[in-house]
Scaffold this active site. Structure first.
Site, mmCIF file in Angstrom:
data_model
loop_
_atom_site.group_PDB
_atom_site.id
_atom_site.type_symbol
_atom_site.label_atom_id
_atom_site.label_comp_id
_atom_site.label_asym_id
_atom_site.label_seq_id
_atom_site.Cartn_x
_atom_site.Cartn_y
_atom_site.Cartn_z
ATOM 1 N N GLU A 61 12.577 19.101 24.244
ATOM 2 C CA GLU A 61 11.215 19.257 23.695
ATOM 3 C C GLU A 61 11.189 20.140 22.452
ATOM 4 O OE1 GLU A 61 8.486 21.028 26.437
ATOM 5 O OE2 GLU A 61 9.868 22.580 27.064
ATOM 6 N N GLU B 196 16.073 22.752 33.435
ATOM 7 C CA GLU B 196 15.143 23.471 32.538
ATOM 8 C C GLU B 196 15.749 23.609 31.153
ATOM 9 O OE1 GLU B 196 12.228 24.153 32.321
ATOM 10 O OE2 GLU B 196 12.114 25.715 30.778
ATOM 11 N N ARG C 238 -3.590 22.898 23.116
ATOM 12 C CA ARG C 238 -3.859 21.798 24.048
ATOM 13 C C ARG C 238 -3.621 20.438 23.415
ATOM 14 N NH1 ARG C 238 -7.358 23.163 28.308
ATOM 15 N NH2 ARG C 238 -8.286 21.117 28.199
ATOM 16 N N ASN D 114 -12.294 15.099 26.282
ATOM 17 C CA ASN D 114 -10.969 15.421 26.815
ATOM 18 C C ASN D 114 -10.839 14.689 28.143
ATOM 19 O OD1 ASN D 114 -8.532 16.575 27.622
ATOM 20 N ND2 ASN D 114 -9.594 18.253 28.660
ATOM 21 N N GLY D 115 -9.822 13.838 28.266
ATOM 22 C CA GLY D 115 -9.627 13.131 29.532
ATOM 23 C C GLY D 115 -9.358 11.659 29.249
ATOM 24 N N CYS E 162 -6.799 17.361 25.380
ATOM 25 C CA CYS E 162 -7.432 17.677 24.096
ATOM 26 C C CYS E 162 -8.284 18.925 24.318
ATOM 27 C CB CYS E 162 -8.333 16.517 23.694
ATOM 28 S SG CYS E 162 -7.523 14.923 23.740
ATOM 29 N N LYS F 173 0.348 21.840 25.101
ATOM 30 C CA LYS F 173 0.671 22.948 25.989
ATOM 31 C C LYS F 173 0.195 22.690 27.410
ATOM 32 C CE LYS F 173 2.103 27.045 27.042
ATOM 33 N NZ LYS F 173 3.551 27.280 27.154
ATOM 34 N N LYS G 59 14.221 22.108 27.668
ATOM 35 C CA LYS G 59 14.003 22.941 26.472
ATOM 36 C C LYS G 59 14.610 22.274 25.239
ATOM 37 C CE LYS G 59 11.296 25.732 27.589
ATOM 38 N NZ LYS G 59 10.919 24.884 28.629
ATOM 39 N N TRP H 35 -4.874 15.153 21.610
ATOM 40 C CA TRP H 35 -3.537 14.695 21.996
ATOM 41 C C TRP H 35 -3.774 13.274 22.484
ATOM 42 C CZ3 TRP H 35 -1.212 13.024 26.597
ATOM 43 C CH2 TRP H 35 0.176 12.901 26.535
ATOM 44 N N HIS I 146 30.502 10.629 40.109
ATOM 45 C CA HIS I 146 29.919 9.390 40.647
ATOM 46 C C HIS I 146 29.337 8.525 39.541
ATOM 47 C CE1 HIS I 146 30.596 10.942 44.632
ATOM 48 N NE2 HIS I 146 29.979 12.058 44.311
HETATM 49 C C1 AGP Z 1 7.317 23.372 29.373
HETATM 50 O O1 AGP Z 1 8.196 23.780 28.301
HETATM 51 C C2 AGP Z 1 6.648 22.088 29.039
HETATM 52 N N1 AGP Z 1 5.801 22.287 27.907
HETATM 53 C C3 AGP Z 1 5.970 21.399 30.196
HETATM 54 O O2 AGP Z 1 6.983 20.816 30.956
HETATM 55 C C4 AGP Z 1 5.118 22.259 31.155
HETATM 56 O O3 AGP Z 1 5.943 23.128 31.877
HETATM 57 C C5 AGP Z 1 4.430 21.327 32.147
HETATM 58 O O4 AGP Z 1 3.556 20.500 31.413
HETATM 59 C C6 AGP Z 1 3.657 22.070 33.235
HETATM 60 O O5 AGP Z 1 2.681 22.870 32.644
HETATM 61 P P1 AGP Z 1 1.984 24.010 33.565
HETATM 62 O O6 AGP Z 1 3.058 24.983 33.922
HETATM 63 O O7 AGP Z 1 0.921 24.603 32.678
HETATM 64 O O8 AGP Z 1 1.434 23.327 34.769
#
Ligand code: AGP
Length: 614
Positions: free
Chosen positions: A493, A486, A27, A102-103, A2, A609, A490, A76, A509
């Site tokens: 998400e 990756e 965030r 936050n936490g 957050c 993020k 993408k 969040w 397999h």
């Molecule tokens: C990336 O598209 C994602 N939003 C997520 O996997 C991100 O890469 C991950 O949370 C790590 O974040 P960072 O690179 O800021 O450590």
């Protein structure tokens, strides 16, 4: 993850706090809230709203509360559903104490039970509210605020950064930090408080980062800083020039698209930065030249996209620097038995430099006194401050929650570093080092031209064709396997589609049973001749079972081009740079599929993020 933001001073706290929350909305954006003290009678005033920050702003237009001291929050959720009740700030029984946090308070259930048994009534299902009620109890029994805070923090377990605003202390804010980031921007008779200095960039360049396990009691013109035992701590002020350029989309519909198209310049900027520091790179990394020369292995830790970049980077170190490279999922690594590698270095790869899993893994490593280096995109991040050394990608602010330009920038640094280490070890000469840098600039151009070659196809037909598929299979081998991972991330998400990813050799397999005409199989090729041949065989296995294959393939790979149902042809590049070459194209295709599905793109549901909670 957050955001907390606060202000105390001579100006309207609301305008600053809302601007700060807007900048940190990356965030978390499940809900937002604001509290301040009425300038006339110090009554606590507040507003909350579910959903994006703009919903809170609409509310505040109708109920224009304001004051000279206030706190704000974007959430969040970790404990408690996304409802207005669970939005911060949270209060004690009498609503004279307000908290934004936050936490995670890990012992919140035990504390809540004790408090409820003592008659406290809770309004929310969050862990945060426990802080307010616990403080209420302590303030009743203690004469000083400082003593109450000391006892409070010694009751709380977990990682947290929270702000406290109280009617009975109308001119101050209490800040408490354990693990989660918190900092103070110092102005002229005013203080700006935030999880990230980005919130007050342009208002103050004098920043005090709260040390871990510390709390502060601040007024407009004073800061008292203490450790959790109540010992006064020095106020260390850093000069931080964060030029918050008002992040416009520059004509793009979404930040994600803007950032996909920024990758060529990002790679150039990153190579320029690395060239400039090349002679001092070991000092930046916090290791000696001798350590670099004697490195026997290279360890990397990360999460999500950063983990995928590190997993591709593994091939760079093993093929170019000729040393074993190990990549660890940070969230797993820190709970595994740890066997320090001799003559190794541990690179924490993180765009934000705040990811709790990676940060805590790095802190665990530091207890074993192994060299830790942060590879991040944010110079003011906690990881940069706490690691022994650092390297910075030059991607600029990455606003979209889904990481794009940071990924290619991370690959750029890792490719360059593998060569720089090889140069240090005498495996390559200056000319080859120079060529490696030039190759990165060439592949940056190819990344962009690949997108241009297919942009019309993708936007007008390809995205529509695949947007209706519910399930996808992504395949890669060797360095293109983590790239396929990756790509699958993408799609998950951004488009919320089920994308399963396998190393192509694994298909037979078991996962081969999933092949059907409705499930497109995206294959990301490798330029390694042997791997390519093996991959060709795997694609055959899919085709003979009626599978539909979309291949990201290289110019000379004619067999694969003939075999696939749809091909994206990538120009031949230097070995190992193929993943960077196809990065933009992959991201653009995912973006257009998500857009076709009407997804929010820059702020996908359920995500944030920077994941600053474990
Ligand atoms: C990336 O598209 C994602 N939003 C997520 O996997 C991100 O890469 C991950 O949370 C790590 O974040 P960072 O690179 O800021 O450590």
């Amino acid at each position: 993850m957050c955001s907390v933001v606060g202000y105390v001073g001579k100006r309207s706290c609301r305008s600053f706090i809302l601007e700060g929350l807007r900048r940190l909305e990356y965030r978390g954006y499940d809900s937002a809230g604001f509290a301040c003290l009425c300038p006339r009678d110090s009554r606590l005033l507040y507003a909350k709203a579910v959903g994006r920050l703009e919903n809170l702003e609409k509310k505040l237009k109708k109920e224009p509360i304001d004051g000279y001291v206030g706190i704000g929050h974007t959430r969040w959720s970790t404990h408690g559903a996304v409802t207005e009740h669970n939005a911060h700030p949270h209060f004690d029984c009498n609503k004279t104490i307000s908290i934004v946090h936050n936490g995670i308070i890990e012992n919140c259930y035990a504390l809540k039970r004790q408090l409820e048994e003592a008659g406290h009534v809770f309004f929310s299902a969050t862990d945060t509210e426990v802080i307010a009620h616990q403080l209420e109890v302590l303030l009743l029994s203690h004469v000083t605020l400082k003593k109450a805070i000391i006892d409070l923090v010694n009751k709380l377990e977990g990682a947290y950064a929270f702000l406290v605003l109280m009617e009975n202390y109308p001119d101050c804010i209490v800040l408490v930090r354990k693990r989660s980031p918190l900092c103070i921007g110092i102005g002229d008779d005013e203080l700006f408080i935030a999880s990230d200095p980005l919130a007050f960039a342009g208002n103050s360049s004098k920043v005090c980062f709260l040390p871990d396990e510390s709390f502060a009691i601040v007024k407009a013109d004073q800061i008292e800083l203490y450790d959790f035992k109540g010992h006064a701590l020095p106020i260390k002020v850093q000069e931080l020039t964060i030029d918050w350029v008002n992040q416009e989309r520059k004509g793009h519909e979404h930040f994600m698209l803007k950032e996909i198209y920024e990758q060529k310049e990002v790679i150039h900027a990153t190579v320029d930065f690395l060239r400039q520091i090349s002679n001092e790179v070991w000092q930046y990394m916090g290791i000696t030249q001798e350590t670099a020369q004697s490195l026997k292995s290279f360890n990397m830790i990360g999460c999500g996209t950063s983990y995928h970049a590190a997993s591709i980077g593994k091939f760079f170190f093993e093929k170019i620097t000729k040393i074993p490279a190990y990549v660890h999922l940070a969230s797993e690594f820190r709970y595994m038995p740890f066997f320090p590698s001799e003559n190794s270095v541990y690179l924490a790869v993180s765009q934000s430099g705040e990811t709790a899993d990676t940060l805590e893994a790095m802190r665990m490593l530091q207890t074993h006194h192994v060299p830790t280096v942060a590879l991040t995109n944010v110079a003011s991040s906690t990881m940069v401050r706490e690691a022994d050394g650092f390297l910075l990608t030059q991607a600029g602010y990455e606003i979209a929650v889904v990481s794009t330009k940071a990924f290619s920038a991370q690959l750029t640094v890792l490719y360059w570093l593998a060569h720089r280490l090889a140069l240090e070890k005498g495996l390559i000469n200056q000319q080859q080092m120079h060529m490696a840098q030039e190759d990165l600039l060439v592949v940056a151009q190819l990344l962009e031209s690949c997108m241009e070659n297919y942009r019309m196809d993708i936007t007008h037909s390809v995205a529509k064709e695949y947007a209706q598929s519910q399930n996808f299979i992504f395949l890669g081998r060797h360095e293109s396997y983590p790239f396929a991972q990756e790509a699958a991330l993408k799609l998950k998400e951004t488009a919320y589609r089920y994308a399963l990813c396998y190393s192509a050799g694994e298909l037979k397999h078991g996962p081969l049973a999933l092949i059907d005409v409705k499930t497109p199989v995206f294959v990301f090729s490798s330029q390694d001749p042997l791997i390519y041949q093996k991959l060709l065989g795997n694609v055959q296995e899919v085709k003979v079972r009626g599978g539909h294959v979309v291949a990201f393939t290289f110019e000379h790979q004619k067999e694969l081009q003939l075999l696939a149902d749809r091909v994206f042809i990538i120009p031949d590049v230097k070995p190992l740079l193929g993943t960077i070459a196809m990065t933009g194209l992959m991201q653009l295709l995912v973006y257009e599929i998500a857009k076709e599905l009407g997804r929010p793109i820059d702020k996908p549901r359920n995500l944030a993020k920077s994941v600053t909670v474990e």
